[in-house]
Design a protein around this motif. Structure first.
Motif, mmCIF file in Angstrom:
data_model
loop_
_atom_site.group_PDB
_atom_site.id
_atom_site.type_symbol
_atom_site.label_atom_id
_atom_site.label_comp_id
_atom_site.label_asym_id
_atom_site.label_seq_id
_atom_site.Cartn_x
_atom_site.Cartn_y
_atom_site.Cartn_z
ATOM 1 N N SER A 1 0.817 -1.195 0.031
ATOM 2 C CA SER A 1 0.060 0.091 0.160
ATOM 3 C C SER A 1 0.961 1.152 -0.019
ATOM 4 N N VAL A 2 0.541 2.025 -0.981
ATOM 5 C CA VAL A 2 1.389 3.415 -1.123
ATOM 6 C C VAL A 2 0.532 4.549 -0.388
ATOM 7 N N ALA A 3 1.299 5.286 0.501
ATOM 8 C CA ALA A 3 0.462 6.317 1.044
ATOM 9 C C ALA A 3 0.132 7.553 0.265
ATOM 10 N N ALA A 4 -0.947 8.128 0.106
ATOM 11 C CA ALA A 4 -1.101 9.241 -0.730
ATOM 12 C C ALA A 4 -0.471 10.454 -0.228
ATOM 13 N N PRO A 5 -0.079 11.141 -1.074
ATOM 14 C CA PRO A 5 0.876 12.413 -0.969
ATOM 15 C C PRO A 5 0.143 13.257 -0.015
ATOM 16 N N THR A 6 0.945 13.684 1.005
ATOM 17 C CA THR A 6 0.258 14.633 1.791
ATOM 18 C C THR A 6 -0.026 16.196 1.313
ATOM 19 N N GLU A 7 -0.766 16.738 1.622
ATOM 20 C CA GLU A 7 -1.568 17.781 1.215
ATOM 21 C C GLU A 7 -0.529 18.911 1.793
ATOM 22 N N GLU A 8 -0.207 19.986 0.705
ATOM 23 C CA GLU A 8 0.782 20.876 1.308
ATOM 24 C C GLU A 8 0.037 21.798 2.201
ATOM 25 N N LYS A 9 0.902 22.000 3.279
ATOM 26 C CA LYS A 9 0.463 23.143 4.257
ATOM 27 C C LYS A 9 0.411 24.736 3.708
ATOM 28 N N MET A 10 -0.794 25.344 4.050
ATOM 29 C CA MET A 10 -0.992 26.832 3.676
ATOM 30 C C MET A 10 -1.403 27.282 4.963
ATOM 31 N N PRO A 11 -0.381 27.873 5.770
ATOM 32 C CA PRO A 11 -0.788 28.381 7.277
ATOM 33 C C PRO A 11 -1.198 29.584 7.237
ATOM 34 N N TYR A 12 -1.344 30.324 6.229
ATOM 35 C CA TYR A 12 -1.666 32.010 6.318
ATOM 36 C C TYR A 12 -3.178 31.838 5.448
ATOM 37 N N HIS A 13 -3.848 32.361 6.240
ATOM 38 C CA HIS A 13 -5.485 32.527 5.847
ATOM 39 C C HIS A 13 -5.744 34.118 5.978
ATOM 40 N N LEU A 14 -6.482 34.518 4.644
ATOM 41 C CA LEU A 14 -6.861 36.033 4.745
ATOM 42 C C LEU A 14 -8.301 35.799 5.003
ATOM 43 N N VAL A 15 -8.637 36.497 6.285
ATOM 44 C CA VAL A 15 -10.197 36.239 6.618
ATOM 45 C C VAL A 15 -11.061 37.444 6.472
ATOM 46 N N ALA A 16 -12.190 37.056 5.873
ATOM 47 C CA ALA A 16 -13.307 37.960 5.603
ATOM 48 C C ALA A 16 -14.185 38.284 6.855
ATOM 49 N N GLY A 17 -14.431 37.124 7.623
ATOM 50 C CA GLY A 17 -15.318 37.504 8.836
ATOM 51 C C GLY A 17 -15.317 36.155 9.564
ATOM 52 N N TYR B 1 -11.050 34.443 2.183
ATOM 53 C CA TYR B 1 -10.805 34.553 0.913
ATOM 54 C C TYR B 1 -10.024 33.750 0.168
ATOM 55 N N GLY B 2 -9.065 33.036 0.997
ATOM 56 C CA GLY B 2 -8.297 31.919 0.511
ATOM 57 C C GLY B 2 -7.126 31.751 1.515
ATOM 58 N N SER B 3 -6.348 30.799 1.294
ATOM 59 C CA SER B 3 -5.228 30.367 2.233
ATOM 60 C C SER B 3 -3.724 30.438 1.196
ATOM 61 N N PHE B 4 -2.663 30.599 1.821
ATOM 62 C CA PHE B 4 -1.411 30.991 1.123
ATOM 63 C C PHE B 4 -0.300 30.184 1.933
ATOM 64 N N LYS B 5 0.799 29.877 1.100
ATOM 65 C CA LYS B 5 1.807 29.131 1.627
ATOM 66 C C LYS B 5 2.907 30.100 2.369
ATOM 67 N N ASN B 6 3.163 31.079 1.605
ATOM 68 C CA ASN B 6 4.101 32.086 2.364
ATOM 69 C C ASN B 6 3.493 33.485 2.541
ATOM 70 N N LEU B 7 4.300 34.104 3.725
ATOM 71 C CA LEU B 7 3.870 35.362 4.356
ATOM 72 C C LEU B 7 3.642 36.661 3.389
ATOM 73 N N ASN B 8 4.533 36.522 2.637
ATOM 74 C CA ASN B 8 4.690 37.863 1.473
ATOM 75 C C ASN B 8 3.516 37.730 0.510
ATOM 76 N N GLU B 9 3.203 36.439 -0.130
ATOM 77 C CA GLU B 9 1.946 36.507 -0.895
ATOM 78 C C GLU B 9 0.793 36.901 -0.127
ATOM 79 N N ALA B 10 0.628 36.412 1.034
ATOM 80 C CA ALA B 10 -0.541 36.659 1.966
ATOM 81 C C ALA B 10 -0.744 37.999 2.105
#
Length: 313
Positions: free
Chosen positions: A230-246, A284-293
């Motif tokens: 059994s081959v484990a499915a690739p882990t989802e890339e972490k996106m810790p920066y979230h732009l909150v609308a409310g 609005y969305g999630s981002f991988k790095n702080l500068n993009e967010a």
């Protein structure tokens, strides 16, 4: 609430910390330098300045206060507003506002705010452990003149030295060389004997192994069943920066907000899991790095929602 402590903590990580309705504390990195005739060395550091024209709430300070003080974001904004009103009242009455480890804000004759940094704390983490120091001046010429004066007063007198007989050392050296040569020769002979015996033993072992291989027959009675891996499915890339609308108490209201955002063109809008305050954050969305967010946050604050803020997991 000691809000200056939270500002000081954020200055280690960010170049700009805005106090909503009051102003922004900015940092600029200064390289290491040497000043003065006594050679005073100063490590690299962050120099803190203040801009009273930047007052918009970017959510950084309020979100940090909410996490550290264990309160809601809305309550943190209210607490910060109370402190800002107190500071403004002091300055309007020509009193100083002292912010520990950051600096002092006073009022000049034209009623303009003047900021004086404390310079007691280096907010540049790369310079951790480095402190200014002063190197004393080296007086080589003075010592040279003193030595020359002593030589003139006390001239050096050379006296003949008796020659000692060291002929016995020659015979001792010859004896040591002969002893070393004998020991080296014996060691070489001993190593050759060991190597010869080792080769003979290895040869006999190889002959026995070849005989066993020629006599052996291999019969497989039943095939071995295939093993499924059994081959484990690739882990989802972490996106810790979230732009909150409310954030919403009701999941139904959160879904309505997502639908409105997608209708407005924000296809990446989604709802995060319920937080510890029993709220459903809509982003609005999630981002991988702080500068993009941060870049996207500025665009959305200008075009769609001035109260949008950044949530960092």
């Amino acid at each position: 609430m000691q809000i200056e402590k939270h500002i000081s903590d954020l200055l280690y990580r960010y170049q700009c910390v805005t106090v909503p309705g009051f102003g922004a504390f900015l940092t600029e990195t200064v390289s290491a330098h040497v000043t003065g005739s006594a050679s005073s060395f100063f490590p690299p550091k962050k120099v803190v300045s203040f801009n009273a024209n930047v007052k918009n709430n970017d959510g950084l300070l309020a979100n940090h206060v909410a996490l550290q003080e264990k309160m809601s974001y809305e309550l943190a904004v209210i607490k910060i507003g109370d402190v800002v009103n107190e500071w403004t009242y002091l300055l309007q009455n020509r009193n100083r506002v002292v912010l520990k480890n950051i600096g002092e804000i006073s009022v000049n004759n034209e009623m303009n705010w003047v900021f004086e940094p404390a310079n007691t704390v280096n907010f540049l983490t790369d310079s951790f452990g480095l402190t200014p120091f002063v190197s004393p001046e080296i007086t080589r010429e003075v010592l040279k003149q003193e030595v020359a004066a002593l030589e003139e007063k006390a001239p050096i007198i050379f006296t003949p030295e008796r020659k000692r007989d060291y002929s016995y050392l020659k015979y001792a050296a010859i004896f040591v060389v002969m002893l070393g040569a004998g020991g080296f020769g014996y060691k070489t002979y001993y190593d050759q004997q060991i190597e010869t015996k080792t080769l003979a033993v290895q040869k006999k072992v190889q002959e026995k192994v070849q005989q066993q291989i020629q006599q052996a027959t291999f019969v497989i009675s039943t095939p071995i069943e295939a093993v499924e891996l059994s081959v484990a499915a690739p882990t989802e890339e972490k996106m810790p920066y979230h732009l909150v609308a409310g954030a919403y108490r009701s999941e139904e209201n959160a879904n309505k907000a997502i639908a409105e955002l997608k209708a407005a063109g924000f296809e990446n809008a989604k709802m995060l899991p319920m937080n510890k305050h029993n709220l459903y954050p809509v982003v609005y969305g999630s981002f991988k790095n702080l500068n993009e967010a941060q870049t996207e946050r500025k665009n959305i604050q200008k075009s769609h929602n001035a109260e949008a803020w950044l949530l960092i997991e």
